[in-house]
Design a protein around this motif. Structure first.
Motif, PDB file in Angstrom:
ATOM      1  N   HIS A  89      83.273  52.654  79.192  1.00 42.06           N
ATOM      2  CA  HIS A  89      82.954  52.626  80.521  1.00 42.06           C
ATOM      3  C   HIS A  89      83.043  54.008  81.161  1.00 42.06           C
ATOM      4  N   SER A  90      83.313  55.144  80.345  1.00 41.19           N
ATOM      5  CA  SER A  90      83.162  56.568  81.149  1.00 41.19           C
ATOM      6  C   SER A  90      81.883  57.329  80.753  1.00 41.19           C
ATOM      7  N   HIS A  91      81.889  58.387  81.627  1.00 44.48           N
ATOM      8  CA  HIS A  91      80.296  59.106  81.516  1.00 44.48           C
ATOM      9  C   HIS A  91      80.760  60.591  80.798  1.00 44.48           C
ATOM     10  N   GLY A  92      81.624  60.341  79.881  1.00 44.80           N
ATOM     11  CA  GLY A  92      82.181  61.886  79.477  1.00 44.80           C
ATOM     12  C   GLY A  92      82.871  61.523  78.132  1.00 44.80           C
ATOM     13  N   PRO A  93      83.733  62.698  77.966  1.00 43.45           N
ATOM     14  CA  PRO A  93      84.838  62.705  77.005  1.00 43.45           C
ATOM     15  C   PRO A  93      85.937  62.014  77.480  1.00 43.45           C
ATOM     16  N   TYR A  94      86.879  61.488  76.508  1.00 44.87           N
ATOM     17  CA  TYR A  94      88.237  60.840  76.933  1.00 44.87           C
ATOM     18  C   TYR A  94      88.983  61.504  75.956  1.00 44.87           C
ATOM     19  N   LEU A  95      90.447  61.460  76.694  1.00 44.19           N
ATOM     20  CA  LEU A  95      91.703  61.921  76.113  1.00 44.19           C
ATOM     21  C   LEU A  95      92.645  60.979  75.812  1.00 44.19           C
ATOM     22  N   LEU A  96      93.277  61.088  74.463  1.00 43.81           N
ATOM     23  CA  LEU A  96      94.412  60.192  73.925  1.00 43.81           C
ATOM     24  C   LEU A  96      95.488  61.020  73.817  1.00 43.81           C
ATOM     25  N   GLU A  97      96.567  60.427  74.511  1.00 43.03           N
ATOM     26  CA  GLU A  97      97.752  61.148  74.484  1.00 43.03           C
ATOM     27  C   GLU A  97      98.859  60.139  73.851  1.00 43.03           C
ATOM     28  N   LEU A  98      99.644  60.503  72.823  1.00 44.29           N
ATOM     29  CA  LEU A  98     100.696  59.877  72.359  1.00 44.29           C
ATOM     30  C   LEU A  98     101.910  60.376  72.592  1.00 44.29           C
ATOM     31  N   GLU A  99     103.152  59.809  73.125  1.00 43.84           N
ATOM     32  CA  GLU A  99     104.455  60.429  73.141  1.00 43.84           C
ATOM     33  C   GLU A  99     105.424  59.399  72.835  1.00 43.84           C
ATOM     34  N   GLY A 100     106.358  59.781  72.118  1.00 42.66           N
ATOM     35  CA  GLY A 100     107.332  58.904  71.363  1.00 42.66           C
ATOM     36  C   GLY A 100     108.784  59.426  71.243  1.00 42.66           C
ATOM     37  N   THR A 101     109.760  58.578  71.475  1.00 39.78           N
ATOM     38  CA  THR A 101     111.084  58.834  71.022  1.00 39.78           C
ATOM     39  C   THR A 101     111.611  57.588  70.194  1.00 39.78           C
ATOM     40  N   ALA A 102     112.893  57.484  69.746  1.00 32.97           N
ATOM     41  CA  ALA A 102     113.457  56.404  69.117  1.00 32.97           C
ATOM     42  C   ALA A 102     113.398  55.237  70.158  1.00 32.97           C
ATOM     43  N   ARG A 103     113.419  55.607  71.378  1.00 31.71           N
ATOM     44  CA  ARG A 103     113.401  54.444  72.533  1.00 31.71           C
ATOM     45  C   ARG A 103     112.370  53.817  72.965  1.00 31.71           C
ATOM     46  N   GLN A 104     111.066  54.726  72.903  1.00 30.92           N
ATOM     47  CA  GLN A 104     109.792  54.112  73.635  1.00 30.92           C
ATOM     48  C   GLN A 104     108.595  55.066  73.141  1.00 30.92           C
ATOM     49  N   VAL A 105     107.453  54.411  73.211  1.00 30.40           N
ATOM     50  CA  VAL A 105     106.259  55.136  72.773  1.00 30.40           C
ATOM     51  C   VAL A 105     105.270  54.939  74.160  1.00 30.40           C
ATOM     52  N   ILE A 106     104.665  56.081  74.390  1.00 27.34           N
ATOM     53  CA  ILE A 106     103.751  55.868  75.485  1.00 27.34           C
ATOM     54  C   ILE A 106     102.213  56.372  74.876  1.00 27.34           C
ATOM     55  N   VAL A 107     101.355  55.322  75.353  1.00 30.71           N
ATOM     56  CA  VAL A 107      99.940  55.512  74.843  1.00 30.71           C
ATOM     57  C   VAL A 107      99.341  55.749  76.307  1.00 30.71           C
ATOM     58  N   THR A 108      98.418  56.879  76.301  1.00 36.12           N
ATOM     59  CA  THR A 108      97.720  57.286  77.713  1.00 36.12           C
ATOM     60  C   THR A 108      96.295  57.569  77.289  1.00 36.12           C
ATOM     61  N   VAL A 109      95.505  57.085  78.154  1.00 35.12           N
ATOM     62  CA  VAL A 109      93.907  57.667  77.942  1.00 35.12           C
ATOM     63  C   VAL A 109      93.591  57.952  79.179  1.00 35.12           C
TER      64      VAL A 109
END
Length: 159
Positions: free
Chosen positions: A78-98
């Protein structure tokens, strides 16, 4: 201090630094990018388990990989260009961001097993503990959060 004993030796966790584990990569949308994003996520989760002693047991690891696949597939589609994947985590949570260049926010359609396609955000919403999407100056940011502590507590009460 988080410690783990392996083969009679005790190791301090890298989690003691206080900084979440972070990984990010930009993808062009060329063939193979989705597989590369999943491979990055696999390595990230392995490192999170080893260094933070994160409990990804049960289905959580598989759920995280599916969410990465769905979010990067949506960005590619759905985008018109590159995209970025970010992953962030600890023992408590994981965040997936695009992040991608499209300003159109994802839509959840009513459930319809007969519908072909359009189930990605429905799947991400069902698997993650929190899902947000917002416009940012470069397009949009979609973020899925996994609460590992809640999942561990829930698994313990249902076992």
């Amino acid at each position: 201090m988080n410690e783990q004993t392996i083969g009679g030796r005790t190791f301090a966790s890298l989690a003691d630094s206080g900084q979440p584990l972070r990984r990010a990569a930009e993808y062009s949308g060329e063939p193979g990018c989705i597989a590369e994003a999943r491979a990055l996520a696999v390595r990230f989760l392995q490192q999170l388990e080893a260094e933070w002693f994160a409990d990804l047991g049960g289905r959580t690891g598989d759920d995280l990989l599916l969410v990465v696949s769905e979010l990067v597939t949506n960005a590619e589609r759905h985008s018109h260009g590159p995209y970025l994947l970010e992953l962030e985590g600890t023992a408590r949570q994981v965040i997936v961001t695009v992040y991608d260049s499209s300003t159109a926010l994802p839509r959840r359609f009513p459930r319809d097993p007969a519908r072909l396609g359009g189930h990605g955000i429905e799947i991400v919403h069902a698997l993650s503990d929190r899902l947000t999407a917002e416009r940012v100056p470069v397009g949009k940011r979609v973020q899925a959060v996994f609460d590992l502590e809640r999942r561990k507590a829930t698994a313990g009460t249902t076992a």
